[in-house]
Each structure stands twice: as C-alpha cells, then as structure tokens.
Design a protein around this motif. Structure first.
Motif, PDB file in Angstrom:
ATOM      1  N   PHE A  34      12.517  22.678 -72.509  1.00  0.00           N
ATOM      2  CA  PHE A  34      11.762  22.266 -71.334  1.00  0.00           C
ATOM      3  C   PHE A  34      12.166  20.864 -70.894  1.00  0.00           C
ATOM      4  CE2 PHE A  34       9.228  25.684 -73.012  1.00  0.00           C
ATOM      5  CZ  PHE A  34       8.788  26.343 -71.864  1.00  0.00           C
ATOM      6  N   ARG A  76       6.540  21.320 -66.399  1.00  0.00           N
ATOM      7  CA  ARG A  76       7.722  21.392 -67.246  1.00  0.00           C
ATOM      8  C   ARG A  76       8.588  22.566 -66.787  1.00  0.00           C
ATOM      9  NH1 ARG A  76       6.770  21.934 -73.263  1.00  0.00           N
ATOM     10  NH2 ARG A  76       5.539  23.721 -72.542  1.00  0.00           N
ATOM     11  N   LEU A  77       9.896  22.308 -66.707  1.00  0.00           N
ATOM     12  CA  LEU A  77      10.833  23.323 -66.249  1.00  0.00           C
ATOM     13  C   LEU A  77      11.564  23.919 -67.445  1.00  0.00           C
ATOM     14  CD1 LEU A  77      12.374  21.387 -63.216  1.00  0.00           C
ATOM     15  CD2 LEU A  77      10.379  22.914 -63.226  1.00  0.00           C
ATOM     16  N   ALA A  78      11.520  25.242 -67.556  1.00  0.00           N
ATOM     17  CA  ALA A  78      12.197  25.930 -68.651  1.00  0.00           C
ATOM     18  C   ALA A  78      13.683  26.054 -68.340  1.00  0.00           C
ATOM     19  CB  ALA A  78      11.590  27.316 -68.847  1.00  0.00           C
ATOM     20  N   TYR A  79      14.506  25.852 -69.369  1.00  0.00           N
ATOM     21  CA  TYR A  79      15.948  26.016 -69.165  1.00  0.00           C
ATOM     22  C   TYR A  79      16.615  26.544 -70.426  1.00  0.00           C
ATOM     23  CZ  TYR A  79      16.870  21.599 -71.706  1.00  0.00           C
ATOM     24  OH  TYR A  79      16.962  20.607 -72.667  1.00  0.00           O
ATOM     25  N   PHE A 138      18.069  27.460 -65.308  1.00  0.00           N
ATOM     26  CA  PHE A 138      16.683  26.998 -65.388  1.00  0.00           C
ATOM     27  C   PHE A 138      15.833  27.745 -64.384  1.00  0.00           C
ATOM     28  CE2 PHE A 138      17.722  24.608 -61.654  1.00  0.00           C
ATOM     29  CZ  PHE A 138      16.530  24.226 -61.061  1.00  0.00           C
ATOM     30  N   SER A 155       9.856  25.445 -60.735  1.00  0.00           N
ATOM     31  CA  SER A 155       8.417  25.475 -60.991  1.00  0.00           C
ATOM     32  C   SER A 155       7.814  26.718 -60.334  1.00  0.00           C
ATOM     33  CB  SER A 155       7.743  24.214 -60.455  1.00  0.00           C
ATOM     34  OG  SER A 155       7.936  24.090 -59.052  1.00  0.00           O
ATOM     35  N   SER A 160       8.844  28.577 -66.368  1.00  0.00           N
ATOM     36  CA  SER A 160       8.465  27.203 -66.036  1.00  0.00           C
ATOM     37  C   SER A 160       6.981  27.116 -65.687  1.00  0.00           C
ATOM     38  CB  SER A 160       9.291  26.694 -64.842  1.00  0.00           C
ATOM     39  OG  SER A 160      10.617  26.437 -65.224  1.00  0.00           O
TER      40      SER A 160
END
Length: 255
Positions: A10, A19-22, A65, A68, A73
């Motif tokens: 994140f 928080r952005l998931a990648y 990624f 949002s 995310s």
C-alpha cells in the motif's frame, strides 16, 4: 509466485488520503512497465496480468496499482475524479518507479496516461517515458462519450443532488465538471515519446473514430494506430494480447 496470488502493498499519496494498493515486480532490464487500468477495473484483470507475465519473461520491472475506490485500494468510488486518479498515478509513478517506463493505459487508463505525460512534462521529466501503449483509449470520455448519452432526467438529478445511481452505475456532478477541466483533446497533445494505440472496431464503449481523433491530436509525436476489425472494448482475446505483446516489444529493452 504468480503476482495475482500475492497480497498487495500500500502507498499513501499524502497523510489522510486513501491507501492505494499496488503490486510491484522487480526486474534487471529496462524500461519498466507501468499499468494504468480502466474505469471501475482493477490491477488483477486479464490484460494487467498479461503485462505482468510479459515483464516476468523479460526480467523487467512492472508496477500495477488500483486508483482510490477501485479494486483493493481504499476510498469511496464516488469521491473519485479523473484529476484525482491522474494525480495518484503521477505520485505513485514518481515514488515507486525508476528510470524510463513504458506506460500501458487501458480505456480510462489511456486518458490517465496522457495526463501523466502532461504532468511529467511540467516537472521536466519527459525522459521518464519510454513510450505509451494505449488500449481502446478513452480520453475526455466523460464529456464526449458519456454526458451526451445521459437522459435529461439523469442530468437533472445530477444538478439537484450531485450524484446519480442505478444498479450498475454511479455518476457525480463533480466527476463531469472535473472531466471538462482535464480535457486533452482541445488542441495539440504532446507526450514527448512514441505512442502506440490498439483499438477494436466493434468497441461499443469507445468508438474507433475516437482513437482516430486522438491520433490527429498527437501530430507532433511518433504515433501509430492499429485498428482491429473484429475487436471489442476489452481486447483480451489471445489474438488481441498478441498485438499487445507486439506493441510492448517495439520499445528496445536495455540490458
């Protein structure tokens, strides 16, 4: 281990933001690959997974990624706008990638890729882009493709309530207002790198003539358009992915 089975990491663009998931793959050869997905899609889709597998074959870095409100995310989807998602893409690109990158943008991700190129140019970082590969790109789709198709009742609801929902969609007034501010088709468009566009002619979401319009605006950059006569919007059939592989391999690999 296949990355689609890995838990994401994140990234936070600034304190208090979602928080952005990648998913990040290391590699020893460049340029790296940077994936930008479409509207309401996620980084574990078939084309994104194909790009990651291609990177693994070539020992190249790859970063995917979720914007949002998308995929894994954080954040509410209805709080998102093109400008916000483009800002997230720019921040995560600059923070988590190194050196030149091939940016692959699918549908809305094609618009985001063009805004990323614009942002990097303003920062004096045009050398960070090795090329753009755009799959059924949808620049300015909110104003040029979606807004004209909305019934007057939906437009009235947006003006009154700021949001409209049904069983499949959610649109906000601020999404359309921001989309107008983020327009890239108002004049000559510069990316400062080669651009390769793949577009299906049976695309029921983004008409192939929209890709032709984009090509016309890219008059100052090396740009090619491949039209796939029987291709739909997804372009995820084996023969479509072969064309994507070809577009990716046109950028020389550094050892």
């Amino acid at each position: 281990m296949p990355q689609n089975h890995m838990a994401p990491q994140f990234f936070t663009t600034s304190p208090g933001e979602p928080r952005l998931a990648y998913l990040s793959r290391a590699g020893l050869r460049g340029p790296g690959l940077f994936w930008l997905g479409g509207y309401r899609s996620d980084m574990r889709g078939s084309k994104a997974t194909f790009v990651d597998a291609f990177a693994a074959e070539q020992d190249r870095p790859c970063l995917r990624f979720d914007y949002s409100g998308h995929g894994e995310s954080e954040g509410a989807f209805e709080n998102g706008t093109i400008g916000l998602w483009a800002e997230q893409a720019t921040k995560i690109f600059r923070a988590l990638t190194e050196g030149p990158q091939v940016v692959i943008g699918s549908s809305m991700g094609g618009w985001i890729a063009l805004l990323l190129a614009r942002a990097l140019a303003k920062l004096g970082e045009t050398d960070r882009l090795a090329s753009l590969v755009l799959i059924a790109p949808a620049p300015d789709f909110s104003e040029e493709l979606v807004w004209p198709s909305l019934p007057e009742t939906v437009r009235a609801t947006l003006a009154r309530d700021g949001v409209w929902r049904d069983d499949q969609n959610v649109f906000t007034q601020k999404f359309f207002e921001d989309g107008r501010r983020q327009s890239v088709l108002g004049g000559e468009l510069r990316t400062w790198c080669p651009v390769r566009i793949l577009q299906g002619m049976r695309d029921d979401a983004v008409p192939w003539r929209h890709a032709l319009k984009l090509l016309e605006h890219l008059a100052a950059d090396p740009a090619t358009l491949t039209l796939i006569r029987d291709g739909d919007h997804r372009l995820s059939r084996p023969q479509d992915l072969d064309l994507l592989r070809g577009a990716l391999t046109q950028t020389p690999v550094a050892r």
